[in-house]
Scaffold this motif. Structure first.
Motif, PDB file in Angstrom:
ATOM      1  N   ALA A  28       0.824  -1.207   0.000  1.00  0.00           N
ATOM      2  CA  ALA A  28       0.000   0.000   0.000  1.00  0.00           C
ATOM      3  C   ALA A  28       0.859   1.259   0.000  1.00  0.00           C
ATOM      4  N   ALA A  29       1.871   1.288   0.883  1.00  0.00           N
ATOM      5  CA  ALA A  29       2.741   2.461   0.939  1.00  0.00           C
ATOM      6  C   ALA A  29       3.547   2.605  -0.344  1.00  0.00           C
ATOM      7  N   GLY A  30       4.032   1.481  -0.858  1.00  0.00           N
ATOM      8  CA  GLY A  30       4.780   1.536  -2.115  1.00  0.00           C
ATOM      9  C   GLY A  30       3.935   2.044  -3.268  1.00  0.00           C
ATOM     10  N   ALA A  31       2.651   1.675  -3.268  1.00  0.00           N
ATOM     11  CA  ALA A  31       1.767   2.116  -4.348  1.00  0.00           C
ATOM     12  C   ALA A  31       1.564   3.629  -4.328  1.00  0.00           C
ATOM     13  N   VAL A  32       1.312   4.204  -3.148  1.00  0.00           N
ATOM     14  CA  VAL A  32       1.073   5.645  -3.094  1.00  0.00           C
ATOM     15  C   VAL A  32       2.353   6.425  -3.355  1.00  0.00           C
ATOM     16  N   LEU A  33       3.506   5.879  -2.908  1.00  0.00           N
ATOM     17  CA  LEU A  33       4.779   6.555  -3.199  1.00  0.00           C
ATOM     18  C   LEU A  33       5.150   6.402  -4.668  1.00  0.00           C
ATOM     19  N   ASP A  35       3.099   6.045  -7.133  1.00  0.00           N
ATOM     20  CA  ASP A  35       2.196   6.903  -7.898  1.00  0.00           C
ATOM     21  C   ASP A  35       2.635   8.356  -7.853  1.00  0.00           C
ATOM     22  N   ALA A  36       3.323   8.743  -6.753  1.00  0.00           N
ATOM     23  CA  ALA A  36       3.804  10.113  -6.611  1.00  0.00           C
ATOM     24  C   ALA A  36       5.081  10.376  -7.395  1.00  0.00           C
ATOM     25  N   ILE A  37       5.711   9.311  -7.895  1.00  0.00           N
ATOM     26  CA  ILE A  37       6.961   9.445  -8.659  1.00  0.00           C
ATOM     27  C   ILE A  37       6.684   8.958 -10.074  1.00  0.00           C
ATOM     28  N   ASP A  38       6.757   9.865 -11.034  1.00  0.00           N
ATOM     29  CA  ASP A  38       6.365   9.559 -12.414  1.00  0.00           C
ATOM     30  C   ASP A  38       7.102   8.358 -12.995  1.00  0.00           C
ATOM     31  N   ALA A  39       8.375   8.222 -12.670  1.00  0.00           N
ATOM     32  CA  ALA A  39       9.184   7.173 -13.286  1.00  0.00           C
ATOM     33  C   ALA A  39       8.914   5.792 -12.711  1.00  0.00           C
ATOM     34  N   VAL A  40       8.122   5.727 -11.653  1.00  0.00           N
ATOM     35  CA  VAL A  40       7.877   4.441 -10.987  1.00  0.00           C
ATOM     36  C   VAL A  40       6.462   3.945 -11.265  1.00  0.00           C
ATOM     37  N   GLY A  41       5.457   4.676 -10.815  1.00  0.00           N
ATOM     38  CA  GLY A  41       4.077   4.248 -10.993  1.00  0.00           C
ATOM     39  C   GLY A  41       3.588   3.414  -9.825  1.00  0.00           C
ATOM     40  N   ALA A  42       2.255   3.362  -9.664  1.00  0.00           N
ATOM     41  CA  ALA A  42       1.665   2.688  -8.513  1.00  0.00           C
ATOM     42  C   ALA A  42       1.913   1.186  -8.512  1.00  0.00           C
ATOM     43  N   GLY A  43       1.803   0.538  -9.683  1.00  0.00           N
ATOM     44  CA  GLY A  43       1.962  -0.912  -9.740  1.00  0.00           C
ATOM     45  C   GLY A  43       3.357  -1.350  -9.343  1.00  0.00           C
ATOM     46  N   ALA A  44       4.358  -0.738  -9.972  1.00  0.00           N
ATOM     47  CA  ALA A  44       5.743  -1.086  -9.643  1.00  0.00           C
ATOM     48  C   ALA A  44       6.068  -0.713  -8.197  1.00  0.00           C
ATOM     49  N   GLY A  45       5.526   0.425  -7.755  1.00  0.00           N
ATOM     50  CA  GLY A  45       5.764   0.837  -6.374  1.00  0.00           C
ATOM     51  C   GLY A  45       5.221  -0.166  -5.381  1.00  0.00           C
ATOM     52  N   TRP A  88      -1.213  10.413   1.999  1.00  0.00           N
ATOM     53  CA  TRP A  88      -2.150  10.114   0.909  1.00  0.00           C
ATOM     54  C   TRP A  88      -3.586  10.390   1.340  1.00  0.00           C
ATOM     55  N   LEU A  89      -3.923  10.022   2.580  1.00  0.00           N
ATOM     56  CA  LEU A  89      -5.263  10.295   3.100  1.00  0.00           C
ATOM     57  C   LEU A  89      -5.518  11.801   3.196  1.00  0.00           C
ATOM     58  N   LEU A  90      -4.497  12.552   3.616  1.00  0.00           N
ATOM     59  CA  LEU A  90      -4.655  14.006   3.657  1.00  0.00           C
ATOM     60  C   LEU A  90      -4.951  14.548   2.263  1.00  0.00           C
ATOM     61  N   GLY A  91      -4.279  13.996   1.257  1.00  0.00           N
ATOM     62  CA  GLY A  91      -4.528  14.425  -0.110  1.00  0.00           C
ATOM     63  C   GLY A  91      -5.953  14.160  -0.554  1.00  0.00           C
ATOM     64  N   LEU A  92      -6.520  13.061  -0.095  1.00  0.00           N
ATOM     65  CA  LEU A  92      -7.917  12.774  -0.428  1.00  0.00           C
ATOM     66  C   LEU A  92      -8.861  13.783   0.217  1.00  0.00           C
ATOM     67  N   GLU A 142       3.347  15.084  -4.461  1.00  0.00           N
ATOM     68  CA  GLU A 142       2.115  14.513  -3.927  1.00  0.00           C
ATOM     69  C   GLU A 142       2.183  14.463  -2.394  1.00  0.00           C
ATOM     70  N   PRO A 143       1.029  14.572  -1.729  1.00  0.00           N
ATOM     71  CA  PRO A 143       1.011  14.554  -0.254  1.00  0.00           C
ATOM     72  C   PRO A 143       1.689  13.329   0.348  1.00  0.00           C
ATOM     73  N   ALA A 144       1.564  12.167  -0.284  1.00  0.00           N
ATOM     74  CA  ALA A 144       2.208  10.959   0.261  1.00  0.00           C
ATOM     75  C   ALA A 144       3.714  11.130   0.313  1.00  0.00           C
ATOM     76  N   LEU A 145       4.292  11.714  -0.725  1.00  0.00           N
ATOM     77  CA  LEU A 145       5.742  11.903  -0.772  1.00  0.00           C
ATOM     78  C   LEU A 145       6.174  12.974   0.221  1.00  0.00           C
ATOM     79  N   ILE A 146       5.374  14.029   0.357  1.00  0.00           N
ATOM     80  CA  ILE A 146       5.707  15.084   1.314  1.00  0.00           C
ATOM     81  C   ILE A 146       5.736  14.525   2.732  1.00  0.00           C
TER      82      ILE A 146
END
Length: 438
Positions: A28-33, A35-45, A88-92, A142-146
């Motif tokens: 879950a954490a890898g997915a939101v991080l 998703d916040a990094i363009d070169a990675v993406g939610a699936g790979a994260g 991520w929740l704060l961003g929502l 993205e809020p998750a990365l911040i």
């Protein structure tokens, strides 16, 4: 060959526990991080996060010795991943275009979790500093990365500043209750503790339950607390009577909260304490004026009349809802007596073990502020089926109960502090009931 110790989890069991916990959290954490990094993406994260965190959990679970905390790098990694989910929740809630707000809230939260006023200030400061920086750079984060970056920065700085000053100490890992007399080993077996806890405990333990028998006290006798710092003969007779015959007295309470703690406690009370039916202390005078009912419930375990377990239950007079449920015990070690009060919570217990002392000519003091080994506050995970306790000592939580007589009236000042900063004092007025027998 002797039977294996049933209290100890096998290596395969510890690995399974690690995988069950770490894989979904890491994913879950890898997915939101990611998703916040363009070169990675939610699936790979998600794949990377699950693999990294699961591996970290498995390795540390296998290599950590009994009663040894996880290594610092692992604790920092866990904090970063969990706080990324919070971000991520704060961003929502309010969107992804508020980097300063996200950084401040994240820093304030991780600082508060440090349970020191100085750490709370440090967390807020780190959040403000990085938030201003992100805002000035116009960084599209993205809020998750911040939240993850703020947490990482705070944890690294705190590790340096507070090196050698841990908040907790692991006292025991999966040890039988009989070896840890300074801990009250009674847990709640449901999600609600409530005013009927002692009756439920009697059914589990196979004892005889009595609700508020006449003349009962929270302690059998103050004489059992005798030691180098305490002479029971010096205590005022009214104080002795209160502890040995608590049912003869009526209590009223006035809470005095420090402003910096009160908002956090309000959230805790509404989200945790009231649903749990435990530790719902009045947060203002108006609430305290609802009145309080105090009862002593007892359990006899051996088929006789001797009391083995004493529970002090305090409820609001108008609703019957619990304020708190405490199990009172005393024990002796070498030439000293101690008082331990256990507060059951689901599958766990919070215990305060206090040293008795004389104060003034006739007053009585119970305190956790002591150079002795036992006084302090302990959070215990309780596995009754395997008779296994895992115990943490909270090193910066302090408590003091000062009982005195003024103008013939019994009074108590019950204070709590974090890292030397008092955050709550409960002022008790204690009235002896006229109908009580002498």
């Amino acid at each position: 060959m002797g039977d294996p110790d049933r209290r100890r989890r096998s290596r395969s069991g510890r690995v399974l526990d690690a995988l069950v916990w770490a894989t979904p959290v890491g994913a879950a954490a890898g997915a939101v991080l990611g998703d916040a990094i363009d070169a990675v993406g939610a699936g790979a994260g998600a794949v990377i996060g699950a693999a990294v965190y699961a591996a970290a959990e498995v390795i540390t679970s296998i290599t950590s010795r009994p009663a040894e905390p996880k290594p610092l790098w692992h604790r920092i990694l866990s904090s970063v991943l969990l706080m990324s989910l919070f971000g991520w929740l704060l961003g929502l809630i309010y969107g992804s275009d508020e980097p300063l707000l996200t950084a401040i809230i994240s820093g304030a939260l991780v600082g508060l979790l440090g349970l020191r006023p100085e750490k709370a200030a440090l967390g807020l400061g780190v959040g403000v500093l990085l938030g201003v920086l992100f805002q000035a750079l116009d960084a599209d984060l993205e809020p998750a990365l911040i939240a993850a970056v703020v947490t990482l920065a705070y944890r690294v700085v705190a590790a340096i500043v507070y090196r050698g000053r841990p908040l907790v100490r692991i006292m025991a890992e999966e040890v039988p209750a009989s070896e840890l007399r300074y801990v009250v080993p009674f847990e709640a077996r449901s999600r609600y503790v409530g005013a009927d806890y002692v009756e439920q405990l009697a059914k589990v333990r196979g004892g005889t339950f009595r609700r508020n028998p006449p003349d009962v006290g929270i302690l059998a006798s103050l004489d059992g607390l005798e030691g180098p710092t305490f002479d029971a003969g010096r205590v005022h007779p009214l104080i002795r009577e209160f502890y040995e015959h608590t049912g003869r007295f009526k209590l009223s309470i006035v809470p005095e909260w420090r402003r910096w703690m009160k908002p956090g406690y309000e959230v805790f009370k509404r989200l945790v304490a009231q649903p749990l039916g435990q530790a719902a202390i009045p947060s203002n005078i108006e609430e305290a004026q609802r009145g309080m009912v105090s009862t002593i419930d007892t359990i006899a375990l051996d088929g006789d009349e001797e009391i083995d377990i004493r529970g002090w239950i305090r409820t609001f007079a108008d609703s019957g809802k619990p304020i708190y449920v405490g199990i009172y015990t005393s024990f002796r070690h070498e030439d000293r007596g101690y008082v331990s009060v256990g507060f059951p919570i689901p599958s766990a217990n919070f215990t305060a073990t206090l040293e008795p002392c004389n104060a003034g000519d006739h007053d009585f003091l119970l305190t956790s502020q002591s150079e002795l080994a036992f006084p302090g506050h302990y959070l215990s995970s309780v596995d009754s089926e395997r008779d296994a306790l895992t115990v943490l000592k909270l090193l910066y939580f302090q408590e003091q109960i000062f009982v005195y007589v003024a103008d013939g009236e019994l009074r108590t000042e019950h204070s709590f502090a974090l890292a030397g900063q008092r955050f709550l004092t409960l002022h008790y007025e204690i009235e002896r009931l006229r109908a009580a027998s002498t």
